[in-house]
Design a protein around this motif. Structure first.
Motif, PDB file in Angstrom:
ATOM      1  N   ALA A  25       0.757  -1.333  -0.093  1.00  0.00           N
ATOM      2  CA  ALA A  25       0.056   0.011  -0.017  1.00  0.00           C
ATOM      3  C   ALA A  25       0.872   1.292  -0.187  1.00  0.00           C
ATOM      4  O   ALA A  25       0.479   2.208  -0.649  1.00  0.00           O
ATOM      5  CB  ALA A  25      -0.855  -0.193   1.456  1.00  0.00           C
ATOM      6  N   GLU A  26       1.808   1.305   0.775  1.00  0.00           N
ATOM      7  CA  GLU A  26       2.882   2.616   0.838  1.00  0.00           C
ATOM      8  C   GLU A  26       3.849   2.450  -0.504  1.00  0.00           C
ATOM      9  O   GLU A  26       4.577   3.430  -0.438  1.00  0.00           O
ATOM     10  CB  GLU A  26       3.744   2.439   2.083  1.00  0.00           C
ATOM     11  N   LEU A  27       3.729   1.435  -1.153  1.00  0.00           N
ATOM     12  CA  LEU A  27       4.821   1.289  -2.410  1.00  0.00           C
ATOM     13  C   LEU A  27       4.023   1.429  -3.649  1.00  0.00           C
ATOM     14  O   LEU A  27       4.482   0.970  -4.612  1.00  0.00           O
ATOM     15  CB  LEU A  27       5.472   0.272  -2.050  1.00  0.00           C
ATOM     16  N   GLY A  28       2.863   1.651  -3.709  1.00  0.00           N
ATOM     17  CA  GLY A  28       2.055   2.271  -4.900  1.00  0.00           C
ATOM     18  C   GLY A  28       1.242   0.935  -5.420  1.00  0.00           C
ATOM     19  O   GLY A  28       0.924   0.798  -6.689  1.00  0.00           O
ATOM     20  N   GLY A  29       1.163  -0.031  -4.420  1.00  0.00           N
ATOM     21  CA  GLY A  29       0.126  -1.258  -4.953  1.00  0.00           C
ATOM     22  C   GLY A  29       1.077  -2.663  -5.157  1.00  0.00           C
ATOM     23  O   GLY A  29       2.099  -2.512  -5.280  1.00  0.00           O
ATOM     24  N   PRO A  30       0.244  -3.713  -5.278  1.00  0.00           N
ATOM     25  CA  PRO A  30       0.914  -4.829  -5.420  1.00  0.00           C
ATOM     26  C   PRO A  30       1.592  -5.229  -6.854  1.00  0.00           C
ATOM     27  O   PRO A  30       1.353  -4.406  -7.702  1.00  0.00           O
ATOM     28  CB  PRO A  30      -0.308  -6.077  -5.240  1.00  0.00           C
ATOM     29  N   GLN A  31       2.734  -5.807  -6.622  1.00  0.00           N
ATOM     30  CA  GLN A  31       3.573  -6.129  -8.080  1.00  0.00           C
ATOM     31  C   GLN A  31       2.650  -7.519  -8.351  1.00  0.00           C
ATOM     32  O   GLN A  31       2.286  -8.196  -7.846  1.00  0.00           O
ATOM     33  CB  GLN A  31       4.891  -6.489  -7.785  1.00  0.00           C
ATOM     34  N   PRO A  32       3.028  -7.855  -9.754  1.00  0.00           N
ATOM     35  CA  PRO A  32       2.541  -9.143 -10.492  1.00  0.00           C
ATOM     36  C   PRO A  32       3.284 -10.361  -9.639  1.00  0.00           C
ATOM     37  O   PRO A  32       4.341 -10.032  -9.667  1.00  0.00           O
ATOM     38  CB  PRO A  32       2.584  -8.932 -11.741  1.00  0.00           C
ATOM     39  N   ARG A  33       2.395 -11.484  -9.458  1.00  0.00           N
ATOM     40  CA  ARG A  33       3.046 -12.744  -9.092  1.00  0.00           C
ATOM     41  C   ARG A  33       4.125 -12.968 -10.083  1.00  0.00           C
ATOM     42  O   ARG A  33       5.348 -13.616  -9.485  1.00  0.00           O
ATOM     43  CB  ARG A  33       2.106 -13.659  -8.706  1.00  0.00           C
ATOM     44  N   GLU A  34       3.757 -13.158 -11.221  1.00  0.00           N
ATOM     45  CA  GLU A  34       4.665 -13.566 -12.351  1.00  0.00           C
ATOM     46  C   GLU A  34       5.920 -12.688 -12.308  1.00  0.00           C
ATOM     47  O   GLU A  34       6.032 -11.568 -12.172  1.00  0.00           O
ATOM     48  CB  GLU A  34       3.847 -13.277 -13.787  1.00  0.00           C
ATOM     49  N   GLY A  35       7.062 -13.242 -12.402  1.00  0.00           N
ATOM     50  CA  GLY A  35       8.423 -12.959 -12.180  1.00  0.00           C
ATOM     51  C   GLY A  35       8.983 -12.782 -10.825  1.00  0.00           C
ATOM     52  O   GLY A  35      10.240 -12.336 -10.823  1.00  0.00           O
ATOM     53  N   MET A  36       8.256 -13.247  -9.823  1.00  0.00           N
ATOM     54  CA  MET A  36       9.022 -13.008  -8.532  1.00  0.00           C
ATOM     55  C   MET A  36      10.167 -14.285  -8.415  1.00  0.00           C
ATOM     56  O   MET A  36      11.122 -13.943  -7.900  1.00  0.00           O
ATOM     57  CB  MET A  36       7.696 -13.527  -7.430  1.00  0.00           C
ATOM     58  N   ALA A  37      10.022 -15.203  -9.035  1.00  0.00           N
ATOM     59  CA  ALA A  37      11.150 -16.163  -9.232  1.00  0.00           C
ATOM     60  C   ALA A  37      12.294 -15.570  -9.711  1.00  0.00           C
ATOM     61  O   ALA A  37      13.428 -15.549  -9.050  1.00  0.00           O
ATOM     62  CB  ALA A  37      10.620 -17.617  -9.586  1.00  0.00           C
ATOM     63  N   ALA A  38      12.059 -14.874 -10.877  1.00  0.00           N
ATOM     64  CA  ALA A  38      13.276 -14.321 -11.539  1.00  0.00           C
ATOM     65  C   ALA A  38      13.742 -13.226 -10.551  1.00  0.00           C
ATOM     66  O   ALA A  38      14.985 -13.194 -10.501  1.00  0.00           O
ATOM     67  CB  ALA A  38      12.709 -13.832 -12.803  1.00  0.00           C
TER      68      ALA A  38
END
Length: 169
Positions: A25-38
């Motif tokens: 919430a303090e960082l502009g919203g969630p990032q997509p789950r895809e790409g987290m392993a990378a």
């Protein structure tokens, strides 16, 4: 509490921290789950290269697989002046226990001993009371406000700075 380097087994922790609307919430919203392993893989490479310190916050050393969050120190800036920046995240079920402050202090103590990081900057959102409180309580000096790029977003942040060699409380 202990700090350990990020590893391939930390993908789930990254997803819980970076893909959750409340956590981000303090960082502009969630990032997509895809790409987290990378993302974890890139962070492991940076740690191996010695350019970034990416530490997982482990509340109980007897259970290193249980992660409460992360604290990171890296060089920021491209093309111009490079500065040392610190950032941290603590999962909701571990918040309010002082783990974030202890982890930031521990990493800054390591930076003081290492000696290469110099002045360390932090940019918590202006509305992030707990993170700004950590900065204040550890001896960071508030230099003002600024717009801070984060991913594809720009956030309004407080600009704090601390020299771990002389300012750490």
């Amino acid at each position: 509490m202990l700090l350990r380097e990020v590893g391939y087994g930390d993908v789930d922790a990254y997803v819980r921290m970076r893909c959750d609307p409340v956590m981000m919430a303090e960082l502009g919203g969630p990032q997509p789950r895809e790409g987290m392993a990378a993302r974890v893989g890139r962070d492991i490479e940076r740690v191996a290269a010695g350019t970034d310190w990416i530490r997982m916050i482990v509340p109980d050393p007897a259970r290193p697989e249980v992660v409460a969050g992360t604290v990171n120190l890296w060089l920021d800036g491209d093309g111009g002046e490079r500065t040392s920046e610190i950032g941290w995240m603590v999962l909701p079920e571990f918040q309010g226990r002082g783990l974030g402050k202890r982890a930031v202090r521990a990493l800054l103590e390591q930076a003081r001993e290492d000696g290469r990081w110099g002045l360390v900057h932090a940019y918590p959102a202006t509305t992030n009371g707990p993170s700004n409180g950590i900065c204040r309580s550890l001896g960071f000096r508030l230099l003002g406000e600024r717009d801070t790029p984060f991913g594809d977003r720009v956030l309004r942040s407080h600009h704090w700075a601390l020299d771990p060699r002389t300012d750490l409380r």
